[in-house]
Design a protein around this motif. Structure first.
Motif, PDB file in Angstrom:
ATOM      1  N   TYR A   1     -12.235  31.757  27.695  1.00 45.29           N
ATOM      2  CA  TYR A   1     -12.784  31.785  26.338  1.00 45.29           C
ATOM      3  C   TYR A   1     -11.678  31.540  25.303  1.00 45.29           C
ATOM      4  N   ARG A   2     -12.131  31.242  24.102  1.00 47.38           N
ATOM      5  CA  ARG A   2     -11.192  31.000  23.004  1.00 47.38           C
ATOM      6  C   ARG A   2     -10.835  32.316  22.319  1.00 47.38           C
ATOM      7  N   THR A   3      -9.549  32.440  21.984  1.00 42.75           N
ATOM      8  CA  THR A   3      -9.079  33.612  21.266  1.00 42.75           C
ATOM      9  C   THR A   3      -7.873  33.190  20.431  1.00 42.75           C
ATOM     10  N   VAL A   4      -7.064  34.148  20.001  1.00 41.06           N
ATOM     11  CA  VAL A   4      -5.881  33.826  19.200  1.00 41.06           C
ATOM     12  C   VAL A   4      -4.671  34.517  19.809  1.00 41.06           C
ATOM     13  N   ASP A   5      -3.489  33.929  19.566  1.00 44.70           N
ATOM     14  CA  ASP A   5      -2.247  34.516  20.058  1.00 44.70           C
ATOM     15  C   ASP A   5      -1.732  35.558  19.069  1.00 44.70           C
ATOM     16  N   PRO A   6      -0.590  36.198  19.331  1.00 40.00           N
ATOM     17  CA  PRO A   6      -0.098  37.236  18.418  1.00 40.00           C
ATOM     18  C   PRO A   6       0.162  36.757  16.999  1.00 40.00           C
ATOM     19  N   HIS A   7       0.298  35.436  16.814  1.00 42.36           N
ATOM     20  CA  HIS A   7       0.537  34.890  15.480  1.00 42.36           C
ATOM     21  C   HIS A   7      -0.740  34.346  14.847  1.00 42.36           C
ATOM     22  N   GLY A   8      -1.881  34.568  15.501  1.00 44.62           N
ATOM     23  CA  GLY A   8      -3.152  34.116  14.959  1.00 44.62           C
ATOM     24  C   GLY A   8      -3.505  32.675  15.266  1.00 44.62           C
ATOM     25  N   ARG A   9      -2.708  32.027  16.132  1.00 44.77           N
ATOM     26  CA  ARG A   9      -2.975  30.630  16.461  1.00 44.77           C
ATOM     27  C   ARG A   9      -3.971  30.537  17.604  1.00 44.77           C
ATOM     28  N   PRO A  10      -4.821  29.512  17.615  1.00 43.71           N
ATOM     29  CA  PRO A  10      -5.835  29.388  18.667  1.00 43.71           C
ATOM     30  C   PRO A  10      -5.210  29.252  20.051  1.00 43.71           C
ATOM     31  N   THR A  11      -5.792  29.913  21.018  1.00 43.88           N
ATOM     32  CA  THR A  11      -5.398  29.787  22.415  1.00 43.88           C
ATOM     33  C   THR A  11      -6.606  30.134  23.270  1.00 43.88           C
ATOM     34  N   THR A  12      -6.407  30.230  24.571  1.00 43.09           N
ATOM     35  CA  THR A  12      -7.482  30.640  25.469  1.00 43.09           C
ATOM     36  C   THR A  12      -7.013  31.790  26.345  1.00 43.09           C
ATOM     37  N   ALA A  13      -7.962  32.497  26.884  1.00 42.98           N
ATOM     38  CA  ALA A  13      -7.686  33.600  27.801  1.00 42.98           C
ATOM     39  C   ALA A  13      -8.818  33.667  28.812  1.00 42.98           C
ATOM     40  N   SER A  14      -8.614  34.467  29.844  1.00 44.77           N
ATOM     41  CA  SER A  14      -9.635  34.623  30.873  1.00 44.77           C
ATOM     42  C   SER A  14      -9.921  36.099  31.106  1.00 44.77           C
ATOM     43  N   GLY A  15     -10.985  36.354  31.838  1.00 48.97           N
ATOM     44  CA  GLY A  15     -11.329  37.727  32.157  1.00 48.97           C
ATOM     45  C   GLY A  15     -12.414  37.783  33.212  1.00 48.97           C
ATOM     46  N   LEU A  16     -12.680  38.991  33.680  1.00 49.69           N
ATOM     47  CA  LEU A  16     -13.659  39.219  34.738  1.00 49.69           C
ATOM     48  C   LEU A  16     -14.925  39.839  34.144  1.00 49.69           C
ATOM     49  N   LEU A  17     -16.063  39.262  34.496  1.00 49.17           N
ATOM     50  CA  LEU A  17     -17.372  39.815  34.148  1.00 49.17           C
ATOM     51  C   LEU A  17     -18.104  40.110  35.449  1.00 49.17           C
ATOM     52  N   VAL A  18     -18.539  41.353  35.629  1.00 50.66           N
ATOM     53  CA  VAL A  18     -19.279  41.749  36.824  1.00 50.66           C
ATOM     54  C   VAL A  18     -20.619  42.338  36.386  1.00 50.66           C
ATOM     55  N   LEU A  19     -21.704  41.794  36.952  1.00 45.87           N
ATOM     56  CA  LEU A  19     -23.050  42.200  36.568  1.00 45.87           C
ATOM     57  C   LEU A  19     -23.783  42.809  37.763  1.00 45.87           C
ATOM     58  N   PRO A  20     -24.612  43.813  37.508  1.00 54.17           N
ATOM     59  CA  PRO A  20     -25.404  44.402  38.598  1.00 54.17           C
ATOM     60  C   PRO A  20     -26.562  43.481  38.976  1.00 54.17           C
ATOM     61  N   LEU A  21     -26.882  43.456  40.258  1.00 56.74           N
ATOM     62  CA  LEU A  21     -28.015  42.673  40.746  1.00 56.74           C
ATOM     63  C   LEU A  21     -29.284  43.528  40.724  1.00 56.74           C
ATOM     64  N   ASN A  22     -30.425  42.855  40.447  1.00 57.17           N
ATOM     65  CA  ASN A  22     -31.727  43.522  40.484  1.00 57.17           C
ATOM     66  C   ASN A  22     -31.773  44.737  39.563  1.00 57.17           C
ATOM     67  N   SER A  23     -31.141  44.587  38.398  1.00 63.17           N
ATOM     68  CA  SER A  23     -31.088  45.697  37.450  1.00 63.17           C
ATOM     69  C   SER A  23     -31.928  45.361  36.222  1.00 63.17           C
ATOM     70  N   GLU A  24     -31.891  46.233  35.257  1.00 62.26           N
ATOM     71  CA  GLU A  24     -32.624  46.016  34.015  1.00 62.26           C
ATOM     72  C   GLU A  24     -32.074  44.804  33.268  1.00 62.26           C
ATOM     73  N   ARG A  25     -32.945  44.231  32.427  1.00 58.70           N
ATOM     74  CA  ARG A  25     -32.538  43.038  31.674  1.00 58.70           C
ATOM     75  C   ARG A  25     -31.467  43.377  30.646  1.00 58.70           C
ATOM     76  N   ARG A  26     -31.636  44.495  29.946  1.00 61.84           N
ATOM     77  CA  ARG A  26     -30.683  44.895  28.905  1.00 61.84           C
ATOM     78  C   ARG A  26     -29.574  45.728  29.540  1.00 61.84           C
ATOM     79  N   LEU A  27     -28.349  45.311  29.316  1.00 64.61           N
ATOM     80  CA  LEU A  27     -27.200  45.980  29.914  1.00 64.61           C
ATOM     81  C   LEU A  27     -26.245  46.464  28.837  1.00 64.61           C
ATOM     82  N   GLN A  28     -25.668  47.614  29.065  1.00 63.49           N
ATOM     83  CA  GLN A  28     -24.595  48.089  28.201  1.00 63.49           C
ATOM     84  C   GLN A  28     -23.263  47.636  28.782  1.00 63.49           C
TER      85      GLN A  28
END
Length: 406
Positions: A74-101
């Motif tokens: 995804y797009r984010t900013v570096d410590p000086h406020g300049r555009p950059t990208t970063a990554s991360g992990l998203l893990v979702l439950p299977l067969n769960s409710e539609r609305r997730l916290q």
């Protein structure tokens, strides 16, 4: 009245301030934009999740769902406020409710780019995210700038960029989850371990301040943080109250990482003794493993630091002192309005317990009575510091689950 050809009057040129504001607005609109999403793995049943957590040394008593894991860029900013990208992990439950916290988990210190949640499976850095998702939440974990698939070097213990990377990861997750048939609720539960404990406080402060139009802070549960990094952790490190090898690594990382952002010394030889003055900076380039870092550093802080290097950490001045004031403000300059618990292990050999005591006292002065959950003398591979992450995870999963039911 004289008449003549109509002359168009040129609009006044925008001021530098107006141009800067316009640029900031354009960059703000780009923050959190999803660049790519890659499905990493599926643990189709609770039994498969339990096996995954067990392989990482974590408990499985809160597992209710199978999960599916994605790496988001995804797009984010570096410590000086300049555009950059970063990554991360998203893990979702299977067969769960539609609305997730969403539960945002900020991981602890690593030196290699792969020491991050989206790059490790069945590992110490990804297990908490899986645990929260298997209990019915959306587990969201930034890799941080310069980690995972992010370009450049990692600005370690830089609260500002940890906060923006964490917030923008939440935004990217919100943009992605409708593709899976889910939506994210407004309230976010926030937790983090070690370095990530301070990052969790930074994100929580931003959420409470309304820095995102959708997300709000639901609860906060940091674990074993060096919250008073300059005032408590560095003095403890220099006084031998931190496990010696850990103290060496943290001293080196502090000087190298803060130098990159704040220009605190003119040459490595000012702060590092030979031969480390010519080698230690390269160890924190994101390509060296933790094992290489351990082999490439001495056994004691006195072997690593010159007198000036020790003095700089003991009595920071100038840019380092200013930077540490920002780092040390995570517990002192705001008052959480959401439920808070501070987790720690008795006799933590890396993040000394006085950090948690100082944080609790600072919050109390702001009118917040944050209970401290002492997990006891828990251990993971001989480390109470690491053991606190394992023990706290199941406790926090249960607490967050109880809050969701209210």
């Amino acid at each position: 009245m004289l008449s003549g050809p109509t002359v168009a009057t040129a609009a006044p040129a925008p001021t530098a301030h107006a141009q800067a504001q316009a640029q900031a607005q354009r960059e703000e609109r780009g923050r959190g934009v999803l660049v790519s999403a890659e499905k990493l793995y599926t643990l189709a049943t609770p039994r498969a999740v339990a096996a995954e957590l067990g392989s990482a040394g974590f408990e499985d008593g809160t597992v209710r769902y199978g999960v599916v894991a994605y790496r988001l860029v995804y797009r984010t900013v570096d410590p000086h406020g300049r555009p950059t990208t970063a990554s991360g992990l998203l893990v979702l439950p299977l067969n769960s409710e539609r609305r997730l916290q969403a539960v945002s988990f900020a991981h602890g210190t690593g030196s290699h780019k792969d020491d991050s949640p989206s790059m490790r499976r069945g590992a110490f850095v990804s297990a908490p995210v899986i645990a929260h998702a298997s209990a019915g939440a959306a587990g969201v974990a930034p890799d941080y700038l310069g980690m995972g698939k992010g370009p450049g070097l990692h600005p370690w213990m830089d609260i500002g960029s940890e906060t923006t990377a964490s917030l923008d990861m939440l935004r990217a997750a919100r943009a992605f989850v409708p593709r899976t048939g889910h939506v994210l609720e407004r309230e976010v539960m926030v937790t983090g371990f070690s370095q990530g404990a301070s990052a969790a406080l930074g994100l929580s402060r931003a959420l409470q301040a309304g820095e995102d139009r959708w997300f709000r802070l639901g609860a906060l549960a940091p674990v074993s943080g060096a919250y008073d990094f300059g005032g408590t952790e560095l003095p403890a490190l220099l006084d031998g109250k931190v496990e010696p090898k850990s103290g060496v690594v943290y001293a080196a990382y502090t000087l190298v990482a803060f130098q990159r952002l704040h220009d605190i010394y003119d040459s490595p030889g000012e702060v590092f003794r030979a031969p480390y003055d010519s080698t230690v900076e390269a160890l924190f380039d994101g390509a060296h493993t933790g094992e290489q870092l351990m082999r490439g550093t001495p056994g004691t802080v006195d072997e690593l630091l010159t007198e000036h290097g020790r003095e700089l950490l003991a009595h920071p001045t100038g840019p380092l002192a200013a930077a540490l004031r920002t780092t040390d403000a995570v517990c002192t300059d705001w008052a959480p309005r959401a439920p808070v618990r501070l987790y720690m292990a008795t006799g933590d050999e890396q993040a000394v317990n006085a950090n948690t005591e100082r944080c609790r006292a600072a919050l109390f002065r702001k009118g917040v009575d944050a209970p401290v959950v002492d997990l006891g003398a828990v251990e993971y591979h001989g480390s109470r510091h690491l053991g606190s992450n394992v023990a706290a995870t199941s406790s926090i999963v249960r607490w967050f689950g109880e809050l969701r039911q209210q």
